[in-house]
Design a protein around this motif. Structure first.
Motif, PDB file in Angstrom:
ATOM      1  N   UNK A 105       0.857  -1.189   0.000  1.00 49.60           N
ATOM      2  CA  UNK A 105       0.000   0.000   0.000  1.00 49.60           C
ATOM      3  C   UNK A 105       0.892   1.238   0.000  1.00 49.60           C
ATOM      4  N   UNK A 106       0.666   2.137  -0.937  1.00 51.19           N
ATOM      5  CA  UNK A 106       1.378   3.408  -0.938  1.00 51.19           C
ATOM      6  C   UNK A 106       0.659   4.355   0.009  1.00 51.19           C
ATOM      7  N   UNK A 107       1.423   4.999   0.882  1.00 49.17           N
ATOM      8  CA  UNK A 107       0.874   5.950   1.849  1.00 49.17           C
ATOM      9  C   UNK A 107       1.639   7.250   1.663  1.00 49.17           C
ATOM     10  N   UNK A 108       0.984   8.243   1.083  1.00 52.19           N
ATOM     11  CA  UNK A 108       1.735   9.414   0.649  1.00 52.19           C
ATOM     12  C   UNK A 108       0.988  10.715   0.899  1.00 52.19           C
ATOM     13  N   UNK A 131      -3.106   5.247  -0.585  1.00 59.34           N
ATOM     14  CA  UNK A 131      -3.725   6.118   0.414  1.00 59.34           C
ATOM     15  C   UNK A 131      -3.082   7.488   0.267  1.00 59.34           C
ATOM     16  N   UNK A 132      -3.854   8.435  -0.242  1.00 60.49           N
ATOM     17  CA  UNK A 132      -3.356   9.778  -0.525  1.00 60.49           C
ATOM     18  C   UNK A 132      -3.941  10.782   0.455  1.00 60.49           C
ATOM     19  N   UNK A 133      -3.095  11.651   0.970  1.00 61.49           N
ATOM     20  CA  UNK A 133      -3.557  12.668   1.915  1.00 61.49           C
ATOM     21  C   UNK A 133      -4.622  13.567   1.303  1.00 61.49           C
ATOM     22  N   UNK A 134      -4.470  13.896   0.025  1.00 60.23           N
ATOM     23  CA  UNK A 134      -5.412  14.811  -0.616  1.00 60.23           C
ATOM     24  C   UNK A 134      -6.791  14.197  -0.757  1.00 60.23           C
ATOM     25  N   UNK A 137      -7.993  13.530   3.095  1.00 61.52           N
ATOM     26  CA  UNK A 137      -8.040  14.784   3.850  1.00 61.52           C
ATOM     27  C   UNK A 137      -7.368  14.655   5.215  1.00 61.52           C
ATOM     28  N   UNK A 138      -6.331  13.841   5.267  1.00 61.73           N
ATOM     29  CA  UNK A 138      -5.514  13.712   6.463  1.00 61.73           C
ATOM     30  C   UNK A 138      -4.110  13.366   6.011  1.00 61.73           C
ATOM     31  N   UNK A 139      -3.100  13.940   6.648  1.00 57.91           N
ATOM     32  CA  UNK A 139      -1.719  13.792   6.182  1.00 57.91           C
ATOM     33  C   UNK A 139      -0.843  13.194   7.271  1.00 57.91           C
ATOM     34  N   UNK A 140       0.190  12.473   6.825  1.00 61.19           N
ATOM     35  CA  UNK A 140       1.217  12.013   7.760  1.00 61.19           C
ATOM     36  C   UNK A 140       1.851  13.236   8.429  1.00 61.19           C
ATOM     37  N   UNK A 145      -4.148   8.441   9.113  1.00 58.62           N
ATOM     38  CA  UNK A 145      -3.797   7.975   7.774  1.00 58.62           C
ATOM     39  C   UNK A 145      -3.134   6.598   7.826  1.00 58.62           C
ATOM     40  N   UNK A 146      -2.437   6.314   8.905  1.00 58.27           N
ATOM     41  CA  UNK A 146      -1.827   4.985   9.063  1.00 58.27           C
ATOM     42  C   UNK A 146      -2.906   3.927   9.303  1.00 58.27           C
ATOM     43  N   UNK A 147      -3.917   4.287  10.075  1.00 57.14           N
ATOM     44  CA  UNK A 147      -5.005   3.340  10.329  1.00 57.14           C
ATOM     45  C   UNK A 147      -5.772   3.041   9.040  1.00 57.14           C
ATOM     46  N   UNK A 148      -5.967   4.070   8.225  1.00 58.28           N
ATOM     47  CA  UNK A 148      -6.620   3.865   6.927  1.00 58.28           C
ATOM     48  C   UNK A 148      -5.805   2.908   6.076  1.00 58.28           C
TER      49      UNK A 148
END
Length: 210
Positions: A105-108, A131-134, A137-140, A145-148
């Motif tokens: 999973x990409x988390x960016x 999993x994109x912050x944009x 609507x939540x960012x590292x 975002x990690x839970x998602x």
């Protein structure tokens, strides 16, 4: 396996921007310093503003910092926004091998242009999920975002390996029980993957998001 994109997989060529800064008599790196300040960068990464609005915010910040005309600072902002990028082929190969064993999973922290960027890189099939912050609507390093990402991988956080080039992002992952790896070079990823960095005939369950 949960993996960051920028400065792990994707790398930008900022040499043209640096040349423009030198031509303008500005310190090399000033544009990025202004652009990546949280108050300017975070609205873009949360999908609240467009890339064009980000360029305007960079231009305004540069004009205030450097005392240059807006036309010049807008040019510098545009040079950053349009900087060419490439994928690290060694890292891509490692992730493709890992994906034969476990979900990837990409988390960016990314913009709403991420899908187009992955297509340009030829990486739309690199991961099982993105999993994109944009989009979220939540960012590292926000824990949400990690839970998602763990949910998209289909496993508890404790069974996830998280790779990122920023210490604060790794720390946030480990606080949730993930195994964290601070990335500096492909060898870091290879060591973390161990046998999963090798070719495998089929995907199997494992302790790193599998």
């Amino acid at each position: 396996m949960l993996c960051d994109l920028d400065n792990v997989i994707r790398f930008y060529d900022t040499a043209p921007l640096a040349a423009r800064e030198r031509e303008a008599g500005l310190p090399v790196g000033l544009t990025m310093e202004v652009a990546y300040a949280p108050e300017i960068d975070l609205p873009l990464l949360l999908g609240r503003i467009t890339p064009d609005a980000w360029v305007e915010a960079i231009a305004a910040g540069l004009s205030e910092r450097a005392g240059r005309e807006r036309e010049l600072t807008r040019t510098l902002g545009r040079a950053l926004a349009e900087a060419p990028f490439r994928a690290d082929t060694e890292v891509v190969a490692l992730l493709r091998r890992a994906r034969t064993h476990v979900p990837v999973v990409l988390v960016t922290n990314a913009t709403l242009q991420l899908d187009d960027d992955l297509a340009l890189l030829g990486l739309t099939d690199l991961a099982d999920a993105v999993v994109s912050s944009a989009v979220e609507r939540v960012a590292k390093p926000d824990p949400a975002i990690y839970r998602i990402a763990a949910e998209r991988a289909g496993v508890p956080a404790e069974r996830c390996l998280f790779v990122d080039d920023r210490q604060e992002n790794v720390d946030a992952a480990t606080a949730l029980g993930m195994t964290g790896v601070l990335y500096r070079e492909p060898a870091d990823l290879r060591r973390a993957l161990g046998p999963y960095a090798d070719e495998a005939p089929e995907r199997q369950q494992s302790s790193i998001c599998g």
